[in-house]
Design an enzyme around this catalytic site. Sequence first.
Site, PDB file in Angstrom:
ATOM      1  N   LYS A 110       0.838  -1.203   0.000  1.00 44.03           N
ATOM      2  CA  LYS A 110       0.000   0.000   0.000  1.00 44.03           C
ATOM      3  C   LYS A 110       0.874   1.255   0.000  1.00 44.03           C
ATOM      4  O   LYS A 110       1.940   1.294   0.624  1.00 44.03           O
ATOM      5  CB  LYS A 110      -0.919  -0.023   1.230  1.00 44.03           C
ATOM      6  N   SER A 186      -9.523   2.021   3.055  1.00 45.95           N
ATOM      7  CA  SER A 186      -8.681   2.781   2.156  1.00 45.95           C
ATOM      8  C   SER A 186      -7.686   1.926   1.373  1.00 45.95           C
ATOM      9  O   SER A 186      -7.014   2.414   0.463  1.00 45.95           O
ATOM     10  CB  SER A 186      -7.885   3.823   2.964  1.00 45.95           C
ATOM     11  N   SER A 210      -9.907  -0.598   7.032  1.00 48.46           N
ATOM     12  CA  SER A 210      -9.247  -0.520   5.734  1.00 48.46           C
ATOM     13  C   SER A 210      -8.508  -1.753   5.255  1.00 48.46           C
ATOM     14  O   SER A 210      -8.090  -1.803   4.103  1.00 48.46           O
ATOM     15  CB  SER A 210      -8.292   0.679   5.707  1.00 48.46           C
TER      16      SER A 210
END
Length: 523
Positions: A110, A186, A210
């Site tokens: 990420k 996210s 997330s």
Amino acid sequence: MNRLHIRFFAICLLTLFVYGCKNRDQKTQPKQVEVLELTIPDIHTAYREGQFTSEDLVKAYLNRIKTLDTFTNAITTINPDALKIAREQDSRYALSGNLLPLQGIPIVIKDNINTKGLATTGGSRALQDFIPEENAFVVQKLIDAGAIILAKTNMAEWAFSPMHTESSTAGTTRNPYNLDYVPAGSSGGTAAAVAANFAVIGLGTDTGNSIRGPSAHCDLVGFRTTLGLISRSAIIPLYLRNDVVGPMGRTVEDATKIMQVMAGIDPKDPITVNSEGKIPGNYTQFLLKNGLKGAKIGVLRQLSDHNPDPEVHELFEKALNDLDSLGAQVVDDVTILNFEVLRQDQWCSVFKNDVEKYLATYVKDESMQTIQDIIRVGSSSDFARQRLDASAESDKAGDTINTACGDAYHDTRRIAFREAIEKTMDSLQLDALVYPSWNNKPATIAHFQEEYKGDNSQVIAPHTGQPAFTVPMGFTEGNLPAGIQFLGRMFSEPVLIKLTYAYEQGTLHRKPPKLRSMESATE
């Protein structure tokens, strides 16, 4: 030597020459690797048997990304050294004959996790040119175990949104199962990438939802581990008091292998000292297909029955029946006393303080030191701009409460919430509580704010610090995945591994998205 012998000898030489050339050609020709649903054990078996190399595998994943990520928009940055690293891994294996735990395993990271030499932007314009000089603690541990960092993945800007994945640096990520829908946020880029088989597995971060939300939306396994089990240092924070980093994969076994490598004490993240003496030598010993036999599973109707979508509710009821048939004792309608009161006032808006510490520690740019500097640079995301403005107004930790916002081991509100849950679990001798990760289907990209509802992941684990794992539990209409979540006691990862692995193996709900029509459209 007579003519017959000479002729026979010549034939032998010719045969050896042709066979040698053929073998040489086979060795130099790259192998075509079918990456669909490959797991860590699959890959290591293939390496041992000489079916393909790390270089072959990395090339196959890079080709798939090039062909298909135009649809999902999951990847932000390809590691330009990925093939070089793969060749080095192959050479190392040829010399040693031994495989490291994650040797030759391509993973995606990420875009808020510091990765040496690769842009780490948090999805923002403010950090679009920031390239860390060192890896985050967890990234370095993965590399030391042999993993190959293949790429960085898109995310909701600054990790603000649990609803969708939109950044100023890369735009909007789409759900690979239905491109009109969100992959949640996210960590939606990691979820979409792993679900679409762009890598073996990936890392996400989870402040409230997330890891688990995007995993549930993309038919993946997602581990939110106990606060303190895995370091968060050198990761762009949202609310550090809640943040965790964890694996997002297609199988419980793969996620367990990644967690095994990352777990441990990091002096740069003091909360990890709480894991001392609580990490088993080998988490994979708990991957038991009969792990549900004799287990007691509590059903938290206080979450599961809160205005669920009928199709998701039906999948959850089917999951409860599956748990029963796989040997678990299902205890229905478990009630946490004062649940609605205890869950209130748990959030603290600490982004301003946390992000400014990150900027000072890692970015070290005189023009980028405060949240006002971030706002000055701007954002293409309306949602992110609104959240930045709101965070700037928060002069101290805690918007709605008067007491200080502490970690899960010292904040009295968080401790009280956790104790109420664990007391109920203890009184009923429960191994875990279950509920849908989301009570509703994924929202459409066009109307994500209006359609955002049913997010159960936000309610308990981020505040209590408890581990919570999501695994696939089937699909609703529109080819939209849903997940079931298992909540455990602090540092009960071994129990959750056992339960989720047995459920996964007993139901086999995971399936890849149907991207063949997209592939043919690009030919």
